[in-house]
Design a protein around this motif. Structure first.
Motif, mmCIF file in Angstrom:
data_model
loop_
_atom_site.group_PDB
_atom_site.id
_atom_site.type_symbol
_atom_site.label_atom_id
_atom_site.label_comp_id
_atom_site.label_asym_id
_atom_site.label_seq_id
_atom_site.Cartn_x
_atom_site.Cartn_y
_atom_site.Cartn_z
ATOM 1 N N LYS A 214 0.827 -1.137 -0.096
ATOM 2 C CA LYS A 214 -0.005 -0.013 -0.197
ATOM 3 C C LYS A 214 1.051 1.316 0.182
ATOM 4 N N PHE A 215 1.678 1.214 0.945
ATOM 5 C CA PHE A 215 2.550 2.586 1.123
ATOM 6 C C PHE A 215 3.679 2.718 0.053
ATOM 7 N N VAL A 216 4.147 1.597 -0.579
ATOM 8 C CA VAL A 216 5.203 1.473 -1.654
ATOM 9 C C VAL A 216 4.446 2.120 -3.040
ATOM 10 N N VAL A 217 3.181 1.767 -3.138
ATOM 11 C CA VAL A 217 2.623 2.079 -4.224
ATOM 12 C C VAL A 217 2.035 3.464 -4.236
ATOM 13 N N GLN A 218 1.728 3.870 -3.193
ATOM 14 C CA GLN A 218 1.432 5.256 -2.807
ATOM 15 C C GLN A 218 2.595 6.182 -3.039
ATOM 16 N N MET A 219 3.714 5.958 -2.624
ATOM 17 C CA MET A 219 4.913 6.633 -2.662
ATOM 18 C C MET A 219 5.176 6.746 -4.294
ATOM 19 N N LEU A 220 5.047 5.576 -5.055
ATOM 20 C CA LEU A 220 5.671 5.482 -6.184
ATOM 21 C C LEU A 220 4.761 6.452 -7.225
ATOM 22 N N GLN A 221 3.448 6.457 -6.831
ATOM 23 C CA GLN A 221 2.258 7.336 -7.672
ATOM 24 C C GLN A 221 2.727 8.643 -7.234
ATOM 25 N N ASP A 222 3.015 9.123 -5.931
ATOM 26 C CA ASP A 222 3.546 10.307 -5.546
ATOM 27 C C ASP A 222 4.641 10.873 -6.439
ATOM 28 N N LYS A 223 5.491 9.837 -7.033
ATOM 29 C CA LYS A 223 6.624 10.267 -7.798
ATOM 30 C C LYS A 223 6.341 10.300 -9.252
ATOM 31 N N GLY A 224 4.766 10.019 -9.259
ATOM 32 C CA GLY A 224 4.580 10.314 -11.071
ATOM 33 C C GLY A 224 4.378 8.711 -11.769
ATOM 34 N N VAL A 225 4.627 7.876 -11.034
ATOM 35 C CA VAL A 225 4.605 6.667 -12.024
ATOM 36 C C VAL A 225 3.062 6.186 -11.787
ATOM 37 N N LYS A 226 2.560 5.718 -13.004
ATOM 38 C CA LYS A 226 1.431 5.465 -13.259
ATOM 39 C C LYS A 226 0.749 4.077 -13.057
ATOM 40 N N ALA A 227 -0.301 3.981 -12.691
ATOM 41 C CA ALA A 227 -0.789 2.550 -12.355
ATOM 42 C C ALA A 227 -0.406 1.516 -13.173
ATOM 43 N N GLU A 228 -0.715 1.550 -14.422
ATOM 44 C CA GLU A 228 -0.375 0.681 -15.501
ATOM 45 C C GLU A 228 1.214 0.264 -15.621
ATOM 46 N N GLN A 229 2.065 1.068 -14.843
ATOM 47 C CA GLN A 229 3.649 0.698 -14.878
ATOM 48 C C GLN A 229 3.739 -0.183 -13.655
ATOM 49 N N ILE A 230 2.825 -0.400 -12.636
ATOM 50 C CA ILE A 230 3.121 -1.086 -11.484
ATOM 51 C C ILE A 230 2.421 -2.538 -11.497
ATOM 52 N N TRP A 231 3.257 -3.464 -11.293
ATOM 53 C CA TRP A 231 2.644 -4.821 -10.948
ATOM 54 C C TRP A 231 2.705 -5.210 -9.250
ATOM 55 N N VAL A 232 1.755 -5.551 -8.862
ATOM 56 C CA VAL A 232 1.563 -5.988 -7.405
ATOM 57 C C VAL A 232 1.345 -7.675 -7.392
ATOM 58 N N ASP A 233 2.034 -8.138 -6.333
ATOM 59 C CA ASP A 233 1.771 -9.667 -6.297
ATOM 60 C C ASP A 233 1.171 -9.910 -4.991
ATOM 61 N N TYR A 234 -0.063 -10.356 -5.066
ATOM 62 C CA TYR A 234 -0.930 -10.549 -3.631
ATOM 63 C C TYR A 234 -0.704 -12.235 -3.268
ATOM 64 N N GLU A 235 0.460 -12.772 -3.338
ATOM 65 C CA GLU A 235 0.592 -14.152 -3.085
ATOM 66 C C GLU A 235 0.248 -14.491 -1.691
ATOM 67 N N ARG A 236 0.137 -13.476 -0.774
ATOM 68 C CA ARG A 236 -0.422 -14.045 0.544
ATOM 69 C C ARG A 236 -1.656 -14.273 0.700
ATOM 70 N N ARG A 237 -2.543 -13.965 -0.337
ATOM 71 C CA ARG A 237 -3.797 -14.202 -0.436
ATOM 72 C C ARG A 237 -4.489 -15.766 -0.958
ATOM 73 N N MET A 238 -3.281 -16.201 -1.660
ATOM 74 C CA MET A 238 -3.547 -17.696 -2.189
ATOM 75 C C MET A 238 -4.159 -18.691 -1.218
ATOM 76 N N ALA A 239 -5.145 -19.635 -1.629
ATOM 77 C CA ALA A 239 -5.674 -20.401 -0.801
ATOM 78 C C ALA A 239 -5.899 -21.816 -1.657
ATOM 79 N N CYS A 240 -6.969 -22.039 -2.258
ATOM 80 C CA CYS A 240 -7.670 -23.433 -2.666
ATOM 81 C C CYS A 240 -7.024 -23.672 -4.055
#
Length: 272
Positions: A214-240
């Motif tokens: 959350k905070f890394v993405v927020q800081m990146l966007q404050d630096k002008g990085v666009k959402a489409e330039q960022i990939w996030v990995d929600y591997e901690r949500r994996m289940a079945c």
């Protein structure tokens, strides 16, 4: 007589099959890498379901793979992983997979790439770091920020020597003393001062605890990085792996099926 089931993994993609342990690397008291002898197809960023008969099953990210082997970082946190820590080289574990999507490596080739990862979140991008360190001609620039709680929790110490030699690596510790290898502070503190030219043309991968993402993405966007330039990995949500249990659901998205890697242009709309 060998009591291990000899079912072939291609018989059904939800049917686990036994595979032998080739090696065990003990990074810390709680995190070990198990190298498994397997020909399961995989992509960096995907995950497999690891199971033990009469014990249970757990989703684990593929941290690296090669011809006839797959590396899985196992953290000693529950019933299944506790039982895995009792296994020895040559014994079997059961796997099914691989599931989900992976990192779009072709999108990163010959581009500027920034990777920010924290804790065991370093595991899913370990293979990616190895690949671009062994093929530096395929990446224009690679900056890496890895964050750990303390020196005792640092993963892949030997591998980091190559990553640092070929690319620009910053390793941070939440607590401890700084030296030539480690800096003190959160990853966001060092991201704030990271000097990357042409940030609007830089691709970014962020993986780790949700609050860190959350905070890394927020800081990146404050630096002008666009959402489409960022990939996030929600591997901690994996289940079945199928989305049926609902534990991976974020709004109308099921991380096991649609992820765990998402472009942030899509992920910013998720309801957690």
């Amino acid at each position: 007589m060998n009591p291990v089931c000899q079912c072939h993994p291609s018989d059904h993609d939800l049917m686990p099959a036994p595979y032998s342990i080739l090696a065990i690397e003990k990074h810390t008291a709680q995190e070990w890498t198990f190298r498994i002898k397997t020909d399961l197809p995989a992509k960096l960023g995907q995950f497999v379901e690891v199971s033990l008969p009469l014990v249970g099953e757990a989703p684990i990210s593929v941290s690296d793979y090669g011809d006839g082997w797959m590396d899985l970082l196992i953290r000693h946190v529950g019933k299944v992983t506790s039982a895995l820590f009792e296994k020895q080289v040559g014994e079997h574990v059961w796997l099914r997979g691989s599931y989900g999507n992976g990192y779009p490596i072709d999108t990163f080739r010959h581009q500027k790439l920034l990777i920010v990862a924290g804790g065991t979140g370093v595991a899913p991008i370990k293979g990616l770091l190895r690949y671009f360190s062994e093929h530096p001609e395929e990446i224009e620039q690679l900056d890496i920020i890895l964050g750990y709680k303390n020196f005792e929790s640092v993963l892949y110490k030997q591998d980091m020597q190559l990553w640092d030699y070929v690319h620009h690596l910053i390793v941070t510790l939440d607590e401890g003393q700084a030296d030539e290898h480690y800096r003190i502070g959160r990853v966001t503190e060092h991201l704030q001062h990271l000097n990357i030219s042409d940030m609007d043309a830089t691709k970014v991968i962020v993986v780790g605890p949700p609050v860190m993402i959350k905070f890394v993405v927020q800081m990146l966007q404050d630096k002008g990085v666009k959402a489409e330039q960022i990939w996030v990995d929600y591997e901690r949500r994996m289940a079945c792996s199928t989305g049926k249990c609902g534990h991976c659901r974020m709004g109308n998205v099921y991380v096991c099926v649609d992820g765990p890697v998402f472009n942030y242009a899509q992920a910013q709309c998720f309801i957690d």
